[in-house]
Design an enzyme around this catalytic site. Structure first.
Site, PDB file in Angstrom:
ATOM      1  CB  THR A 145     -17.614 -18.101  43.156  1.00 49.04           C
ATOM      2  OG1 THR A 145     -16.582 -17.252  42.739  1.00 49.04           O
ATOM      3  CG2 THR A 145     -17.188 -19.529  43.152  1.00 49.04           C
ATOM      4  CD  GLU A 179     -47.409 -19.591  10.803  1.00 46.69           C
ATOM      5  OE1 GLU A 179     -47.899 -20.207   9.844  1.00 46.69           O
ATOM      6  OE2 GLU A 179     -48.002 -19.437  11.867  1.00 46.69           O
ATOM      7  N   GLY A 181     -23.898 -25.587  42.313  1.00 52.31           N
ATOM      8  CA  GLY A 181     -24.974 -26.575  42.227  1.00 52.31           C
ATOM      9  C   GLY A 181     -25.147 -27.290  43.551  1.00 52.31           C
TER      10      GLY A 181
END
Lengths: 605, 605
Positions: A151, A421, A190
Site C-alpha cells: 500500500t 541472431e 488499482g
C-alpha cells in the site's frame, strides 16, 4: 437482456472496428480506452452471474468465465472495485454501513478502490446476500489469496511500519487522516489514479494520543458531481508499468482530511463515545474464531524478522534489504554472472583472434570449435542475462514493475537477444553436434582442441574421480558432469540407431538431453550439498562488497535511467517525481469521467 | 570537438529537460523521440572512437563504451546501419563498390539496413581502413554472433526456403527483385520501417531461368530527396513490440524492382556479360579459406532437418513445428501445467470449504495448513505461469516478440502476480515455517494433516524406499525427496543453533534451502534418468492430442486477441494486417525525416 449466448453478447458489446490497436496507444490513451470498456465489464459480470445456477462454485465460475469472455486484455480500472472494494464492504462493514454503501457500490453509483494491507483486518466469509442483487455471494472464496497487498510507497510486506494515521477528534467526532511522510503515500491500488471516487484506507488509529493498531476507513476521494479531488486529498497515477497499463494504479496523499466517526469499518471494532469521561473508547468485537488472528502472527514473525539488528524501514535509505539471505541469493548471482560474462567475452575474443591467425596460415582446424563456442555462448549469455534481469526486477518487488525503474525496458532488450541472431535452442543444438562429433574423437584418443580437452580426462579418470571442495575441484566436477551428460546422449543416440531408428530421428528424440549437454549445468547430488553449504557462506562474505562490485560496472545514472538504481539512493523521491510527469496527472479529471464514468455512475449502464 | 570528458559530452548532447518521459509515449512517438537522438548516436560513436588508442580491442571497447554512455535506452533506428550495414559493405562489396558506398554510409549521407540471413555470404574480416575516417576498423570482430538473422515473414532459421527472387535481365543488365508471396515479405530489419533509404537484400538469384543460390544486393528503398518509397517498393513498420520500440523494425515487399547489375555485392561472386553467347554467367570467386563455407553446412544440416518427412515451409500453415522434440518439451509442459493448476484450484477450494465448515464448528486445527497451502500455491502457480508464458513466447521466435501476438501483454499480467498479493519468496518462507513446524510433529509421531501426511511415510519407509516407474511410484518419489529436503533444512537449522546462532539467523542462513523445500522440485539423479526416458516417450504420445488439449481451454479468438493463436491459423495475414494498422504506417514519410534525418544526411551533424 437479449436471449443470445454469452459469446455473442460480449462480442456485440466490444466491436472495436476502426479503432487503433491498443498496443500503439500512449499510456494515457490506454487508460482512456480501458475506461471506455468499463460499462461493458459491469454488464458482463451481471450477465454472467444471471446465467449461473447459484451452486457453490458460482463465484469462481463467474470469475473464470469473465476472464475467458471479457475484453480486459491488459487489466481493468474497475477490477479492484469488483474483486476487493465490494468484498471489503461485505466483510468489514457493520450492517448499517453495508446497507448504506453496498447498493451504491454494486450499482456502480460509486467506484471504489482498496488500500488494505496484510496487517489490516481481512474480510471474513460473509452471510450470503441476495444473489439477484449482487452476484457476490461467494466473494469470500477468493480471499485467501489477498494476503499482502502493498500500500505505501515505502512499505511493502513490512506491516507495522505503515505510517498513515487516523487521529480521532472527540470534539467533532471525526477521524483526521494524514500521510505525514513521502514514504507513507498510498501507492499501487488499482483504479485509485483517476477512476475511483471512494477508497478503503488502512491507517494507524490514535485516540487521545494512544495507539490502537491498524484499522480500515471509508474515504471519499473525489466530488461525486465534478470528480475533482476533495480538499486535502492529493491523488494521481503512479505511472507506466511493465504491464496492466489499462489499470490506473494510483498514489494518495492525505493532509488533515476529516471523515465522520461512522466511516471507520465497524464490523469488528468501533470507536464509541463515553459521555461520562469526555473521552472516547475503542471497542473491539472480535469473533472467537477469527482466522486472521491465528495465521497473522506467523506472518508478522516472518516479515518483521531482523537478521542483523538493522531492519528498520523508518530509517529510510539505510535499510539493507541485502542482509536477507534470499535477496543475496537473487542479486549476488547476477553480479557474479556479469563478471563471468566479461571474462568469457575476453576469452572468446582471444580464441577468435587465434583462429583468424590460423586461417591466415591456411589452417581450418579450430574453426568448428570457434563456431560451437560462439553458438553456445550467445545462447547461454543471452538467456542467463534475461533471467538475471528478471530475477533482479522481481527482487525489487512492485517497484521493479514500474517502467521508471527501467528494468522492464532492460528485460525487453535482454530477452530479444534470446531470439535474434540465432534462436537459442537452434544454436545450442549446433554446439551439441560439435560435442557429439568431438566425443568420437576423444574416444579414439585423438588430440582434442583446448576448450574440450577435458573430454580426455573423463576417459582416463572417470572411475577415480573424487569430489574436492576447492576451485579446482569445482572445475573438475563441472567437467565430469558435462562429459557424463554427453556420454549419456551419445549412448542414447547409438541405442536408438541400433533399434533401427534413423540418425536424425534418434537425434531429435535425444535433443532435449542434447540441449542440456550444451548447457553444462548439472552436478551430482552430494556434490551440490557441499557446494550449497559453501555457497551460503560465500554470500555472507561477499555481502560487504556487493555495492562496490556493482559501482565498478561504471554505468552512469543517465544511462541506467532508473528511479531505483540512482547513485544518491533517493528512490522514493524519484518514483514520485516520475509519476508526476505522467500526462494523465497533468489534469485532475480525465475526459473519460464525463464521457463514460459519470453516465455509468448515474445508472445509465 | 571540445576537450571535455566523454560523460560531459554525452550529457550535453542529451539534456531532455521538460520532455515527457519515454515510457508515457505512444509507439509512434517513441520512434520519433529515437530519431531525434540519431545525430547524437553518430556523434558519440565518432567521439568515442577518437579517444581510442587503436589497439586490437578498439572496436569492442567502442561498442562497450557506447552502450555504457549513450542514451539508446530502448534501441536505436540506426543500430543496424552501424552494426550491420557498414560491415556488410566492408565485407561483401568489391573494391569499386566500397569506394562508391562506404564514404556515404559512414558520413550518414545514406542510412541503410540489412536483410541478410544465415545462408547468405557473411562479411569477412576486412583489411583495416583509415581509422580517422570510419571508426570501423575492427568491425569484423563482432561478426561471429550474427548467425541467423530472420528476414522473411514466413522464414526464420530455415534458410533455403527464402522466397525473394533476383532475376537477371540480360537485355537491360538489371536484376528484377520480387517478393512473390506474403511469406516472402522481408520482416524485422531494424531501421527498415521509416529510417533507412538503402538496404542490403538477400535473394535467390536466377539467370536464364537457372537458379544460382542466394546472393546479396544493394537496393535503394526511398528517394534521397523526398524519402518517398520508390516505385514497386512497399515498406513500413512491423508494429509494436515487447521492447526495442525505439527501433523501427520494418517489412519490405518488392514488385518488379529493377537494380543495375553492379548492385549485386561482388566481392565473392559477380554476374558477367558473355558477349559471344548473348547470355550471362555467374562467376564465383571463393576465398580458399572461407570460414562460412566450413561452418555453414553444419548449420544447414541442423536447420533443414525433417524429423518426420513433413518439414516443408513452403506448404505454409501445414508446417508442424511441434514435431520437433525440443518444441514439444517447451509447449507440452505448459499445457500439462494448465491442467494441473486447474486441478489444484479445485483441490484448494475443497480444502477451503472444509476449513470454513470446521471453523463454523469451532475447530481451528486445519487453518495453518490452509494458510501454508494457499501461500505455496499462490507463489508456485504465479511463477510457473509466468515461466510457461515466457517459454511459449520464446518458442514462437521473433513473432512472439510482436505485441500483436499478445504474448508480451500476457507475460506482463502473469509476472505481476509474482509480486502482488504477497511477494513469492515471502510466501514460500511462510509455507516453509509451517513445514518445519509440522516436521517436529511428525518426528513425535503426532497425527498429521492430510496434505502433509506423507511426512510419516518418510520416517517409516525412508530406508526401504525403492523407486518405481509408475504414477504411484513417481508420487512416492516426489514425497520422499520433499521430505528429505525438509529433513535437511531442519538439521541445518538445529546444527547452526547448537553452534550458538540465534534461531532467526539460523533460519535466514537456511532460507534458500527452505524456499527450495517449499517448492518440492527435486528428485534423485538416477530417478531423473528413468523419468527423462519416460518423459521423452510421453511427448511423442501426447503430440497428436496437443491441439485438442489446447482447444479444450475454450478461449475465444476475441479474448486471446493474438495474431498467432487464432483459430483459422492465418498467422501471416494477421501479422501483416496488424502491422498495417500502425499509425506510423498511415503516412509514407514520418515528420522526423524533414526535421532530423534529412539534415543529418546532408552532413549537418
Amino acid at each position: 437482456m437479449c436471449s443470445c449466448g454469452l459469446e455473442e453478447f460480449v462480442c456485440s458489446q466490444t466491436q472495436e472496428t476502426n479503432k487503433i490497436p491498443y498496443d500503439y496507444l500512449s499510456h494515457k490513451e490506454k487508460y482512456e480506452r480501458a475506461v471506455e470498456n468499463v460499462a461493458v465489464v459491469f454488464k458482463c459480470i451481471h450477465k454472467i452471474y444471471e446465467e449461473m445456477d447459484g451452486s457453490n462454485d458460482a463465484y469462481r465460475d463467474t470469475i473464470v468465465r469473465f476472464l475467458k469472455r471479457t475484453p480486459c486484455n491488459d487489466g481493468s480500472p474497475v477490477a479492484v472495485h469488483i474483486l476487493m472494494f465490494l468484498p471489503a464492504i461485505l466483510g468489514q462493514a457493520s450492517a448499517e454501513q453495508r446497507a448504506q454503501w453496498l447498493p451504491r457500490a454494486i450499482n456502480a453509483n460509486i467506484i471504489g478502490t482498496f488500500a488494505q494491507d496484510a496487517a489490516a483486518p481481512k474480510p471474513r466469509p460473509a452471510r450470503p446476500i441476495d444473489k439477484s442483487r449482487t452476484g457476490l455471494r461467494h466473494a469470500h472464496l477468493v480471499l485467501p489469496f489477498f494476503l499482502n497487498l502493498q500500500t505505501e510507497l515505502g512499505h511493502g510486506t513490512f506491516i507495522r511500519g505503515l505510517e498513515t494515521t487516523a487521529t480521532y477528534d472527540s470534539k467533532t467526532k471525526e477521524f483526521i487522516l494524514n500521510t505525514p511522510t513521502l514514504t507513507s503515500s498510498k501507492w499501487w491500488p488499482g483504479g485509485l489514479g483517476h477512476t475511483a471516487n471512494y477508497c478503503v484506507v488502512v491507517a494507524q488509529l490514535y485516540i487521545n494520543a494512544k495507539h490502537y493498531g491498524i484499522h480500515s476507513f471509508m474515504l471519499q476521494l473525489r466530488d461525486e458531481e465534478t470528480h475533482i479531488p476533495l480538499p486535502g486529498v492529493e491523488v494521481g497515477n503512479i505511472g507506466a508499468k511493465f504491464g496492466l497499463n489499462s489499470v490506473d494504479n494510483g498514489f494518495l496523499r492525505l493532509k488533515n482530511v476529516r471523515i465522520p466517526r461512522t466511516h471507520m469499518f465497524m464490523k469488528y471494532a468501533k470507536v464509541l463515545e463515553c459521555k461520562d469521561m469526555d473521552s472516547s473508547l475503542l471497542v473491539l468485537e472480535k469473533l472467537k474464531t477469527d482466522p486472521e488472528s491465528i495465521s497473522r502472527p506467523e506472518s508478522e514473525k516472518e516479515l518483521d524478522q531482523d537478521p542483523n539488528g538493522k531492519w528498520d524501514w523508518n530509517r529510510g535509505p539505510e535499510v539493507q534489504i541485502l542482509d536477507f539471505n534470499t535477496q543475496q541469493h537473487k542479486l549476488l548471482i547476477s553480479i557474479a554472472t556479469y563478471y563471468a560474462f566479461n571474462s568469457l567475452a575476453d576469452e572468446l575474443s582471444k580464441v577468435h583472434e587465434e583462429v583468424t591467425l590460423d586461417l591466415q596460415k591456411g589452417s581450418l582446424l579450430r574453426l568448428p570449435e570457434l563456431h560451437a563456442l560462439a553458438c553456445c555462448l550467445k545462447a547461454i549469455c543471452s538467456s542467463d542475462t534475461a533471467a538475471c534481469v528478471e530475477q533482479c526486477r522481481l527482487a525489487c518487488g512492485g517497484h521493479g514493475y514500474m517502467s521508471s525503474s527501467n528494468l522492464p525496458i532492460i528485460y525487453g532488450m535482454a530477452t530479444a537477444a534470446c531470439t535474434y541472431e540465432g534462436e537459442n535452442t537452434v544454436l545450442l543444438l549446433q554446439t551439441a553436434r560439435f560435442l557429439v562429433k568431438t566425443w568420437q574423437a576423444a574416444k579414439n584418443r585423438e588430440v582434442l582442441m583446448s576448450t574440450v580437452s577435458y573430454f580426455a580426462m573423463f576417459f582416463e579418470f572417470r572411475e577415480s574421480f573424487c569430489w574436492e571442495n576447492s576451485m579446482d575441484g569445482i572445475m573438475r566436477g563441472f567437467e565430469i558432469v558435462a562429459a557424463s551428460h554427453i556420454d549419456k546422449c551419445v549412448k542414447n543416440i547409438e541405442k536408438r540407431m541400433k533399434s533401427g531408428m534413423p540418425y536424425e530421428d534418434a537425434w531429435n528424440l535425444t535433443s532435449i538431453q542434447l540441449v542440456a549437454a550444451a548447457e553444462y549445468t548439472t552436478i551430482s547430488k552430494q556434490d551440490i550439498e557441499l557446494l550449497n553449504h559453501r555457497y551460503e557462506e560465500l554470500l555472507t562474505k561477499i555481502r560487504p562488497n556487493a555495492v562496490g562490485l556493482v559501482d565498478a560496472f561504471d554505468f552512469s545514472d543517465d544511462v541506467l535511467n532508473s528511479t531505483l538504481g540512482a547513485y544518491d539512493g533517493r528512490v522514493y523521491e524519484r518514483l514520485m517525481a516520475e509519476a508526476l510527469k505522467s500526462p494523465l496527472n497533468a489534469e485532475p479529471v480525465n475526459r473519460t469521467f464525463h464521457t463514460h464514468l459519470k453516465p455509468l455512475m448515474r445508472g445509465k449502464l
